[in-house]
Design a protein around this motif. Structure first.
Motif, PDB file in Angstrom:
ATOM      1  N   UNK A  82       0.834  -1.208   0.000  1.00 43.94           N
ATOM      2  CA  UNK A  82       0.000   0.000   0.000  1.00 43.94           C
ATOM      3  C   UNK A  82       0.865   1.252   0.000  1.00 43.94           C
ATOM      4  N   UNK A  83       1.894   1.276   0.846  1.00 40.81           N
ATOM      5  CA  UNK A  83       2.776   2.446   0.915  1.00 40.81           C
ATOM      6  C   UNK A  83       3.556   2.646  -0.385  1.00 40.81           C
ATOM      7  N   UNK A  84       4.008   1.550  -0.973  1.00 37.96           N
ATOM      8  CA  UNK A  84       4.755   1.654  -2.225  1.00 37.96           C
ATOM      9  C   UNK A  84       3.895   2.282  -3.319  1.00 37.96           C
ATOM     10  N   UNK A  85       2.644   1.869  -3.393  1.00 36.26           N
ATOM     11  CA  UNK A  85       1.741   2.428  -4.399  1.00 36.26           C
ATOM     12  C   UNK A  85       1.485   3.910  -4.149  1.00 36.26           C
ATOM     13  N   UNK A  86       1.317   4.267  -2.873  1.00 33.62           N
ATOM     14  CA  UNK A  86       1.092   5.680  -2.540  1.00 33.62           C
ATOM     15  C   UNK A  86       2.314   6.518  -2.892  1.00 33.62           C
ATOM     16  N   UNK A  87       3.498   6.011  -2.550  1.00 32.91           N
ATOM     17  CA  UNK A  87       4.730   6.735  -2.869  1.00 32.91           C
ATOM     18  C   UNK A  87       4.919   6.889  -4.377  1.00 32.91           C
ATOM     19  N   UNK A  88       4.561   5.853  -5.110  1.00 33.59           N
ATOM     20  CA  UNK A  88       4.725   5.875  -6.571  1.00 33.59           C
ATOM     21  C   UNK A  88       3.983   7.051  -7.195  1.00 33.59           C
ATOM     22  N   UNK A  89       2.786   7.331  -6.692  1.00 30.36           N
ATOM     23  CA  UNK A  89       1.953   8.366  -7.303  1.00 30.36           C
ATOM     24  C   UNK A  89       2.020   9.716  -6.597  1.00 30.36           C
ATOM     25  N   UNK A  90       2.612   9.774  -5.403  1.00 28.55           N
ATOM     26  CA  UNK A  90       2.728  11.060  -4.701  1.00 28.55           C
ATOM     27  C   UNK A  90       4.158  11.583  -4.737  1.00 28.55           C
ATOM     28  N   UNK A  91       5.085  10.853  -4.144  1.00 28.83           N
ATOM     29  CA  UNK A  91       6.483  11.281  -4.124  1.00 28.83           C
ATOM     30  C   UNK A  91       7.193  11.027  -5.450  1.00 28.83           C
ATOM     31  N   UNK A  92       6.717  10.035  -6.196  1.00 30.30           N
ATOM     32  CA  UNK A  92       7.248   9.692  -7.520  1.00 30.30           C
ATOM     33  C   UNK A  92       8.768   9.490  -7.550  1.00 30.30           C
ATOM     34  N   UNK A 108       3.784  -6.460  -7.101  1.00 31.96           N
ATOM     35  CA  UNK A 108       4.111  -5.061  -6.816  1.00 31.96           C
ATOM     36  C   UNK A 108       5.307  -4.613  -7.638  1.00 31.96           C
ATOM     37  N   UNK A 109       6.352  -5.433  -7.647  1.00 32.15           N
ATOM     38  CA  UNK A 109       7.561  -5.085  -8.398  1.00 32.15           C
ATOM     39  C   UNK A 109       7.244  -4.927  -9.887  1.00 32.15           C
ATOM     40  N   UNK A 110       6.447  -5.816 -10.418  1.00 31.06           N
ATOM     41  CA  UNK A 110       6.086  -5.740 -11.834  1.00 31.06           C
ATOM     42  C   UNK A 110       5.317  -4.457 -12.134  1.00 31.06           C
ATOM     43  N   UNK A 111       4.440  -4.058 -11.209  1.00 30.04           N
ATOM     44  CA  UNK A 111       3.670  -2.829 -11.426  1.00 30.04           C
ATOM     45  C   UNK A 111       4.563  -1.604 -11.350  1.00 30.04           C
ATOM     46  N   UNK A 112       5.458  -1.556 -10.352  1.00 36.85           N
ATOM     47  CA  UNK A 112       6.360  -0.424 -10.224  1.00 36.85           C
ATOM     48  C   UNK A 112       7.213  -0.242 -11.473  1.00 36.85           C
ATOM     49  N   UNK A 113       7.700  -1.353 -11.992  1.00 33.82           N
ATOM     50  CA  UNK A 113       8.545  -1.276 -13.195  1.00 33.82           C
ATOM     51  C   UNK A 113       7.740  -0.862 -14.419  1.00 33.82           C
ATOM     52  N   UNK A 114       6.489  -1.301 -14.483  1.00 32.34           N
ATOM     53  CA  UNK A 114       5.649  -0.931 -15.624  1.00 32.34           C
ATOM     54  C   UNK A 114       5.360   0.568 -15.643  1.00 32.34           C
ATOM     55  N   UNK A 115       5.475   1.208 -14.487  1.00 30.61           N
ATOM     56  CA  UNK A 115       5.255   2.652 -14.387  1.00 30.61           C
ATOM     57  C   UNK A 115       6.555   3.444 -14.520  1.00 30.61           C
ATOM     58  N   UNK A 116       7.626   2.756 -14.842  1.00 28.68           N
ATOM     59  CA  UNK A 116       8.892   3.433 -15.120  1.00 28.68           C
ATOM     60  C   UNK A 116       9.874   3.508 -13.981  1.00 28.68           C
ATOM     61  N   UNK A 117       9.540   2.936 -12.824  1.00 34.26           N
ATOM     62  CA  UNK A 117      10.462   2.969 -11.682  1.00 34.26           C
ATOM     63  C   UNK A 117      11.367   1.740 -11.697  1.00 34.26           C
ATOM     64  N   UNK A 118      12.640   1.926 -11.416  1.00 30.35           N
ATOM     65  CA  UNK A 118      13.551   0.790 -11.271  1.00 30.35           C
ATOM     66  C   UNK A 118      13.322   0.177  -9.889  1.00 30.35           C
ATOM     67  N   UNK A 119      13.526  -1.133  -9.792  1.00 23.33           N
ATOM     68  CA  UNK A 119      13.353  -1.816  -8.507  1.00 23.33           C
ATOM     69  C   UNK A 119      14.586  -2.659  -8.222  1.00 23.33           C
ATOM     70  N   UNK A 120      15.258  -2.361  -7.107  1.00 21.59           N
ATOM     71  CA  UNK A 120      16.441  -3.098  -6.691  1.00 21.59           C
ATOM     72  C   UNK A 120      16.066  -3.971  -5.501  1.00 21.59           C
ATOM     73  N   UNK A 121      16.145  -5.281  -5.690  1.00 20.76           N
ATOM     74  CA  UNK A 121      15.733  -6.214  -4.659  1.00 20.76           C
ATOM     75  C   UNK A 121      16.903  -6.786  -3.880  1.00 20.76           C
ATOM     76  N   UNK A 122      16.652  -7.092  -2.615  1.00 23.21           N
ATOM     77  CA  UNK A 122      17.642  -7.727  -1.746  1.00 23.21           C
ATOM     78  C   UNK A 122      16.936  -8.812  -0.956  1.00 23.21           C
TER      79      UNK A 122
END
Length: 275
Positions: A82-92, A108-122
């Protein structure tokens, strides 16, 4: 005027991440940009999360309290999503760092990347491959520092090389030796050659960007692999893709040690000599 660095939002699933790795995670993630959002999620009333207390203060991590709404089930992953989605559209932010070994974060990772954000996983060595491959880049925690590898998941294919090197006590000495370049436990040539997934990945990438003589710039090979799946040579104990390619002994190298370093599949040479 100084060029602005990408902004990164770091979200940590504290229930599924070791506190002692946070320094290495921040060091790695900071190479991609400025980590201006730092949050760690968990039920902080649990005794098992006590090890995080000093780390939260030392590294300015904001603790996000999430109570368990039912037994044997934590709600941390939902809160992070939920927080990741909110950050994606507010803080960008331009990128996200996701610290967890939970495959539930894959959508979630697939959605973030589809919106142009890089995702670094650990995550740990047993992290399911769908989550690993969904990330722009995924680095196993065992490749950071000298942490002992966790037991790999039985259904995982192929098995993560760090876990294999530690589990096979009877392997040659080099399998358990520390890499000279400090990249963790180095997987020996024989194990690399037996990893069908890895060898197919490397050879297909070289084939895709090679010139008329079969030579492929290592930089272009790395880009090709990155566009296809999440990959980091350090997960195999090698500091760079060039060192990993050389270790397989399946490729000929040219201009090694320079920005022009290139590789060529040795099978190509055999094919020409047979004509």
């Amino acid at each position: 005027m100084a060029e602005l660095q990408p902004r990164i939002a770091l979200l940590i699933d504290a229930d599924n991440a070791p506190a002692e790795k946070i320094d290495e995670i921040l060091t790695e993630l900071s190479t991609f940009g400025v980590i201006n959002i730092r949050r760690a999620y968990g039920n902080w009333t649990k005794h098992g999360l006590m090890g995080w207390q000093n780390k939260l203060l030392e590294y300015a991590l904001r603790p996000m309290q999430q109570f368990d709404y039912s037994k044997h089930k934590n709600a941390t992953d939902m809160a992070m999503t939920v927080d990741a989605m909110e950050l994606l559209y507010t803080e960008k932010p331009e990128a996200f760092g996701i610290v967890s070994s939970d495959a539930d974060f894959t959508p979630l990772v697939m959605h973030l990347r589809s919106k142009g954000a890089a995702v670094y996983g650990f995550g740990a060595a047993q992290t399911p491959r769908p989550f690993v491959n969904a990330c722009s880049r995924f680095l196993y925690l065992e490749a950071l520092g000298e942490e002992v590898a966790l037991e790999p998941a039985p259904e995982q294919k192929p098995a993560k090389p760090e876990a294999e090197a530690r589990d096979h006590k009877a392997e040659p000495a080099e399998a358990a030796a520390k890499s000279d370049d400090g990249a963790g436990l180095r997987v020996p040539t024989q194990q690399l050659r037996q990893d069908t997934w890895l060898m197919n990945l490397l050879r297909s990438a070289v084939n895709a960007v090679q010139d008329e003589e079969g030579w492929a710039r290592v930089g272009a090979v790395g880009t090709q692999i990155g566009n296809k799946t999440s990959f980091d040579a350090r997960n195999y104990g090698y500091a760079s893709l060039t060192k990993l390619l050389a270790a397989t002994q399946a490729f000929e190298l040219r201009d090694e040690g320079t920005p022009r370093v290139a590789v060529r599949d040795k099978r190509l040479l055999k094919g020409r000599s047979g004509n």
